[in-house]
Design a protein around this motif. Structure first.
Motif, PDB file in Angstrom:
ATOM      1  N   ALA A   1     -15.957 -52.813  -9.582  1.00 47.01           N
ATOM      2  CA  ALA A   1     -16.377 -53.937 -10.435  1.00 47.01           C
ATOM      3  C   ALA A   1     -15.401 -54.082 -11.588  1.00 47.01           C
ATOM      4  O   ALA A   1     -15.318 -53.201 -12.438  1.00 47.01           O
ATOM      5  CB  ALA A   1     -17.788 -53.694 -10.952  1.00 47.01           C
ATOM      6  N   GLY A   2     -14.662 -55.219 -11.612  1.00 52.30           N
ATOM      7  CA  GLY A   2     -13.768 -55.489 -12.729  1.00 52.30           C
ATOM      8  C   GLY A   2     -12.305 -55.331 -12.374  1.00 52.30           C
ATOM      9  O   GLY A   2     -11.881 -54.264 -11.938  1.00 52.30           O
ATOM     10  N   ALA A   3     -11.537 -56.423 -12.554  1.00 50.55           N
ATOM     11  CA  ALA A   3     -10.102 -56.395 -12.240  1.00 50.55           C
ATOM     12  C   ALA A   3      -9.269 -56.333 -13.509  1.00 50.55           C
ATOM     13  O   ALA A   3      -8.326 -57.096 -13.703  1.00 50.55           O
ATOM     14  CB  ALA A   3      -9.720 -57.612 -11.405  1.00 50.55           C
TER      15      ALA A   3
ATOM     16  N   GLY B   1      -6.821 -59.082 -14.728  1.00 49.00           N
ATOM     17  CA  GLY B   1      -6.132 -58.488 -15.878  1.00 49.00           C
ATOM     18  C   GLY B   1      -7.030 -58.171 -17.056  1.00 49.00           C
ATOM     19  O   GLY B   1      -6.676 -57.341 -17.889  1.00 49.00           O
ATOM     20  N   GLY B   2      -8.159 -58.863 -17.153  1.00 48.03           N
ATOM     21  CA  GLY B   2      -9.107 -58.581 -18.238  1.00 48.03           C
ATOM     22  C   GLY B   2      -8.438 -58.572 -19.600  1.00 48.03           C
ATOM     23  O   GLY B   2      -7.515 -59.352 -19.869  1.00 48.03           O
ATOM     24  N   THR B   3      -8.886 -57.692 -20.449  1.00 49.54           N
ATOM     25  CA  THR B   3      -8.306 -57.583 -21.791  1.00 49.54           C
ATOM     26  C   THR B   3      -6.918 -56.947 -21.734  1.00 49.54           C
ATOM     27  O   THR B   3      -6.078 -57.198 -22.592  1.00 49.54           O
ATOM     28  CB  THR B   3      -9.262 -56.793 -22.706  1.00 49.54           C
TER      29      THR B   3
ATOM     30  N   LEU C   1      -4.147 -59.300 -22.234  1.00 48.66           N
ATOM     31  CA  LEU C   1      -3.964 -59.832 -23.592  1.00 48.66           C
ATOM     32  C   LEU C   1      -3.433 -58.781 -24.554  1.00 48.66           C
ATOM     33  O   LEU C   1      -3.192 -59.056 -25.719  1.00 48.66           O
ATOM     34  CB  LEU C   1      -5.312 -60.336 -24.130  1.00 48.66           C
ATOM     35  N   SER C   2      -3.260 -57.561 -24.037  1.00 49.41           N
ATOM     36  CA  SER C   2      -2.949 -56.438 -24.925  1.00 49.41           C
ATOM     37  C   SER C   2      -1.457 -56.376 -25.254  1.00 49.41           C
ATOM     38  O   SER C   2      -0.648 -57.110 -24.689  1.00 49.41           O
ATOM     39  CB  SER C   2      -3.390 -55.126 -24.264  1.00 49.41           C
ATOM     40  N   SER C   3      -1.122 -55.435 -26.131  1.00 50.92           N
ATOM     41  CA  SER C   3       0.296 -55.202 -26.440  1.00 50.92           C
ATOM     42  C   SER C   3       0.953 -54.352 -25.365  1.00 50.92           C
ATOM     43  O   SER C   3       2.171 -54.163 -25.389  1.00 50.92           O
ATOM     44  CB  SER C   3       0.442 -54.488 -27.788  1.00 50.92           C
TER      45      SER C   3
ATOM     46  N   GLY D   1     -21.300 -56.125 -20.721  1.00 47.12           N
ATOM     47  CA  GLY D   1     -22.066 -54.885 -20.563  1.00 47.12           C
ATOM     48  C   GLY D   1     -22.803 -54.784 -19.234  1.00 47.12           C
ATOM     49  O   GLY D   1     -23.719 -53.972 -19.088  1.00 47.12           O
ATOM     50  N   GLU D   2     -22.398 -55.570 -18.256  1.00 44.12           N
ATOM     51  CA  GLU D   2     -23.116 -55.528 -16.979  1.00 44.12           C
ATOM     52  C   GLU D   2     -22.879 -54.208 -16.226  1.00 44.12           C
ATOM     53  O   GLU D   2     -23.780 -53.727 -15.533  1.00 44.12           O
ATOM     54  CB  GLU D   2     -22.729 -56.738 -16.118  1.00 44.12           C
ATOM     55  N   GLY D   3     -21.689 -53.640 -16.382  1.00 46.07           N
ATOM     56  CA  GLY D   3     -21.435 -52.327 -15.767  1.00 46.07           C
ATOM     57  C   GLY D   3     -22.362 -51.280 -16.358  1.00 46.07           C
ATOM     58  O   GLY D   3     -22.958 -50.468 -15.647  1.00 46.07           O
TER      59      GLY D   3
HETATM   60  C1  LIG Z   1      -4.879 -57.975 -28.546  1.00 43.14           C
HETATM   61  C2  LIG Z   1      -5.131 -56.629 -27.941  1.00 43.14           C
HETATM   62  C3  LIG Z   1      -4.110 -55.692 -27.930  1.00 43.14           C
HETATM   63  C4  LIG Z   1      -4.337 -54.435 -27.343  1.00 43.14           C
HETATM   64  N1  LIG Z   1      -3.301 -53.576 -27.305  1.00 43.14           N
HETATM   65  C5  LIG Z   1      -3.486 -52.371 -26.733  1.00 43.14           C
HETATM   66  C6  LIG Z   1      -2.403 -51.458 -26.632  1.00 43.14           C
HETATM   67  O1  LIG Z   1      -1.245 -51.758 -26.951  1.00 43.14           O
HETATM   68  N2  LIG Z   1      -2.663 -50.221 -26.106  1.00 43.14           N
HETATM   69  C7  LIG Z   1      -3.909 -49.857 -25.668  1.00 43.14           C
HETATM   70  O2  LIG Z   1      -4.075 -48.739 -25.208  1.00 43.14           O
HETATM   71  N3  LIG Z   1      -4.938 -50.721 -25.713  1.00 43.14           N
HETATM   72  C8  LIG Z   1      -4.753 -51.968 -26.222  1.00 43.14           C
HETATM   73  N4  LIG Z   1      -5.788 -52.859 -26.235  1.00 43.14           N
HETATM   74  C9  LIG Z   1      -7.078 -52.456 -25.625  1.00 43.14           C
HETATM   75  C10 LIG Z   1      -7.008 -52.533 -24.086  1.00 43.14           C
HETATM   76  O3  LIG Z   1      -6.624 -53.810 -23.692  1.00 43.14           O
HETATM   77  C11 LIG Z   1      -8.372 -52.158 -23.483  1.00 43.14           C
HETATM   78  O4  LIG Z   1      -8.758 -50.903 -23.982  1.00 43.14           O
HETATM   79  C12 LIG Z   1      -8.290 -52.073 -21.953  1.00 43.14           C
HETATM   80  O5  LIG Z   1      -7.926 -53.330 -21.417  1.00 43.14           O
HETATM   81  C13 LIG Z   1      -9.621 -51.612 -21.379  1.00 43.14           C
HETATM   82  O6  LIG Z   1      -9.507 -51.585 -19.967  1.00 43.14           O
HETATM   83  P1  LIG Z   1     -10.773 -51.894 -19.061  1.00 43.14           P
HETATM   84  O7  LIG Z   1     -10.336 -51.801 -17.659  1.00 43.14           O
HETATM   85  O8  LIG Z   1     -11.906 -51.056 -19.496  1.00 43.14           O
HETATM   86  O9  LIG Z   1     -11.184 -53.393 -19.443  1.00 43.14           O
HETATM   87  P2  LIG Z   1     -10.439 -54.766 -19.076  1.00 43.14           P
HETATM   88  O10 LIG Z   1      -9.000 -54.562 -18.983  1.00 43.14           O
HETATM   89  O11 LIG Z   1     -10.920 -55.798 -20.028  1.00 43.14           O
HETATM   90  O12 LIG Z   1     -11.038 -55.110 -17.643  1.00 43.14           O
HETATM   91  C14 LIG Z   1     -12.414 -55.333 -17.425  1.00 43.14           C
HETATM   92  C15 LIG Z   1     -12.558 -56.411 -16.363  1.00 43.14           C
HETATM   93  O13 LIG Z   1     -13.917 -56.479 -15.902  1.00 43.14           O
HETATM   94  C16 LIG Z   1     -14.286 -57.839 -15.744  1.00 43.14           C
HETATM   95  N5  LIG Z   1     -15.741 -57.973 -15.742  1.00 43.14           N
HETATM   96  C17 LIG Z   1     -16.590 -58.023 -16.796  1.00 43.14           C
HETATM   97  N6  LIG Z   1     -17.855 -58.120 -16.359  1.00 43.14           N
HETATM   98  C18 LIG Z   1     -17.814 -58.141 -15.013  1.00 43.14           C
HETATM   99  C19 LIG Z   1     -18.815 -58.232 -13.996  1.00 43.14           C
HETATM  100  N7  LIG Z   1     -20.114 -58.326 -14.293  1.00 43.14           N
HETATM  101  N8  LIG Z   1     -18.403 -58.225 -12.690  1.00 43.14           N
HETATM  102  C20 LIG Z   1     -17.092 -58.138 -12.367  1.00 43.14           C
HETATM  103  N9  LIG Z   1     -16.102 -58.069 -13.302  1.00 43.14           N
HETATM  104  C21 LIG Z   1     -16.467 -58.041 -14.611  1.00 43.14           C
HETATM  105  C22 LIG Z   1     -13.574 -58.514 -16.899  1.00 43.14           C
HETATM  106  O14 LIG Z   1     -13.473 -59.906 -16.707  1.00 43.14           O
HETATM  107  C23 LIG Z   1     -12.229 -57.802 -16.893  1.00 43.14           C
HETATM  108  O15 LIG Z   1     -11.315 -58.442 -16.012  1.00 43.14           O
HETATM  109  C24 LIG Z   1      -5.607 -54.118 -26.793  1.00 43.14           C
HETATM  110  C25 LIG Z   1      -6.613 -55.069 -26.791  1.00 43.14           C
HETATM  111  C26 LIG Z   1      -6.380 -56.318 -27.346  1.00 43.14           C
HETATM  112  C27 LIG Z   1      -7.456 -57.339 -27.312  1.00 43.14           C
END
Ligand SMILES: Cc1cc2nc3c(=O)[nH]c(=O)nc-3n(C[C@H](O)[C@H](O)[C@H](O)COP(=O)(O)OP(=O)(O)OC[C@H]3O[C@@H](n4cnc5c(N)ncnc54)[C@H](O)[C@@H]3O)c2cc1C
Length: 364
Positions: A5-7, A35-37, A40-42, A155-157
């Motif tokens: 769940a989640g790309a 790509g999620g967040t 958008l990250s650095s 927070g669905e996960g």
């Molecule tokens: C501007 C910015 C800069 C950053 N810079 C850095 C950095 O330089 N270094 C660093 O370590 N961290 C950085 N971060 C934080 C980092 O981006 C996050 O910690 C990281 O992306 C978390 O990974 P994740 O897989 O948990 O979430 P995400 O990458 O957000 O992926 C979660 C995915 O799950 C999907 N999703 C949500 N709900 C559901 C559902 N119900 N069913 C299916 N899919 C779902 C979302 O749409 C999303 O695609 C930054 C964040 C921001 C906003």
């Protein structure tokens, strides 16, 4: 078939690792892009230099999980590069940390290609690996904060894990974020962040100083303190000296100018609705005031997991066939700040390996 769940970072990494191990994996993504967040990250994937540093910075975190990140990140970065995502920089530019910078678009592209089966606009119903990115969107809405992240993590996960009997980690009310001048578009999430709080006189809406001592280098503590104010907003007041100061390769004046362009409230301090307290930070006029509001990037608390990314019950037993990684898994950063991308990378890989029955990594 491994259902992920989640790309975003964690989910794509889990799928890529599963495919590499010869398994079928499908990634179900709620949003209209991968790509999620992460996208958008650095793109700086980093760790503290030592476990002791990590512990000192994030004292409320789970030391066993922190140790996994310290021990495994460098190898995980090599693995990421072996997939074709070359690092654009091999240092973080911060003496406290070790890591590499990646272009987030390229990283997403490489991971999607390796993951193979990524289905967009498909919120998950059932999943083996939870990687939905925590609950930044819900936290921001409920606490009246700005969202500085992709809009889909509600927070669905976590809800799915709780329904299956999961326990929660420490740090459920904490988040990583930045103080922003206004609700800015995604492309301004990084440049419009007002990252000079340590050099500003920081006041609440009534003109009172509310933050004791100096903020940490990441200023995450200052952002969270701003979020706890009755009106979750602050004024950063700076003098001419500070405007000339360089912070993260730009002058404070340039960052403030971006705040103005982004629609923020930037005004001469004389136009504030209260008198300024005396402060050693205000020496050389003119004094300028910038109104800031916290923007949430990711939540720190989430499902409690073990070193193999298994979701745990309150009694410490693992829930059969359920894994979590990325911000869906809490317990890394409580009390401080660390690399969300690093935790997602290390534990996305571990989730796939455990789910596919690979033996434990050393130290796990
Ligand atoms: C501007 C910015 C800069 C950053 N810079 C850095 C950095 O330089 N270094 C660093 O370590 N961290 C950085 N971060 C934080 C980092 O981006 C996050 O910690 C990281 O992306 C978390 O990974 P994740 O897989 O948990 O979430 P995400 O990458 O957000 O992926 C979660 C995915 O799950 C999907 N999703 C949500 N709900 C559901 C559902 N119900 N069913 C299916 N899919 C779902 C979302 O749409 C999303 O695609 C930054 C964040 C921001 C906003």
């Amino acid at each position: 078939m491994l259902r992920i769940a989640g790309a975003g970072m964690a989910g794509l990494v889990a799928a890529a690792r599963a495919r590499e191990l010869g398994a079928d994996a499908v990634v179900l993504e709620k949003g209209d892009r991968a790509g999620g967040t992460m996208l958008l990250s650095s793109g700086v994937i980093w760790r503290h230099r030592t476990l002791a540093d990590f512990r000192a910075e994030c004292p409320g975190g789970d030391s066993a999980l922190q140790e996994c990140v310290i021990d495994e990140l460098d190898a995980a970065l090599d693995w990421l590069e072996s997939l074709g995502a070359e690092a654009t920089e091999r240092e973080t530019g911060n003496e406290r940390t070790v890591g590499r910078r990646f272009d987030p678009r390229r990283l997403t592209e490489v991971l999607v290609n390796t993951a193979g089966d990524v289905r967009l606009r498909r919120p998950f119903v059932e999943a083996d690996v939870l990687a939905t990115g925590g609950f930044a969107a819900r936290l921001a809405r409920e606490r009246g904060l700005l969202l500085r992240a992709a809009p889909w993590s509600e927070g669905e996960g976590m809800a799915y894990g709780l329904a299956r009997g999961a326990d929660l980690s420490a740090g459920m009310d904490e988040f990583y974020g930045r103080n922003l001048p206004a609700a800015v578009p995604e492309e301004l999430f990084v440049p419009a962040a007002q990252v000079y709080g340590a050099h500003a006189l920081v006041l609440d809406e009534r003109g009172r100083e509310f933050f004791e001592g100096d903020p940490s280098w990441s200023e995450t503590d200052l952002v969270q303190a701003t979020a706890r104010l009755p009106v979750a907003a602050a004024w950063y007041v700076v003098d001419a000296r500070t405007l000339r100061r360089r912070v993260r390769e730009r002058t404070v004046a340039e960052i403030v100018e971006l705040a103005r362009e982004a629609g923020g409230d930037v005004r001469p301090a004389a136009e504030l609705p209260f008198g300024l307290p005396r402060s050693p930070k205000l020496v050389e006029p003119p004094f300028l005031a910038v109104r800031v509001r916290p923007g949430v990037s990711h939540t720190n608390g989430g499902l409690r997991i073990d070193e193999r990314a298994r979701v745990l019950r309150e009694d410490g037993s693992a829930i059969e066939g359920l894994y979590a990684a990325g911000a869906d898994a809490g317990g890394f950063f409580a009390g401080g700040y660390g690399s969300g991308l690093a935790a997602a990378l290390v534990f996305g890989r571990r989730a796939a390996e455990t789910a596919l029955g690979l033996p434990m990594r050393e130290g796990a």
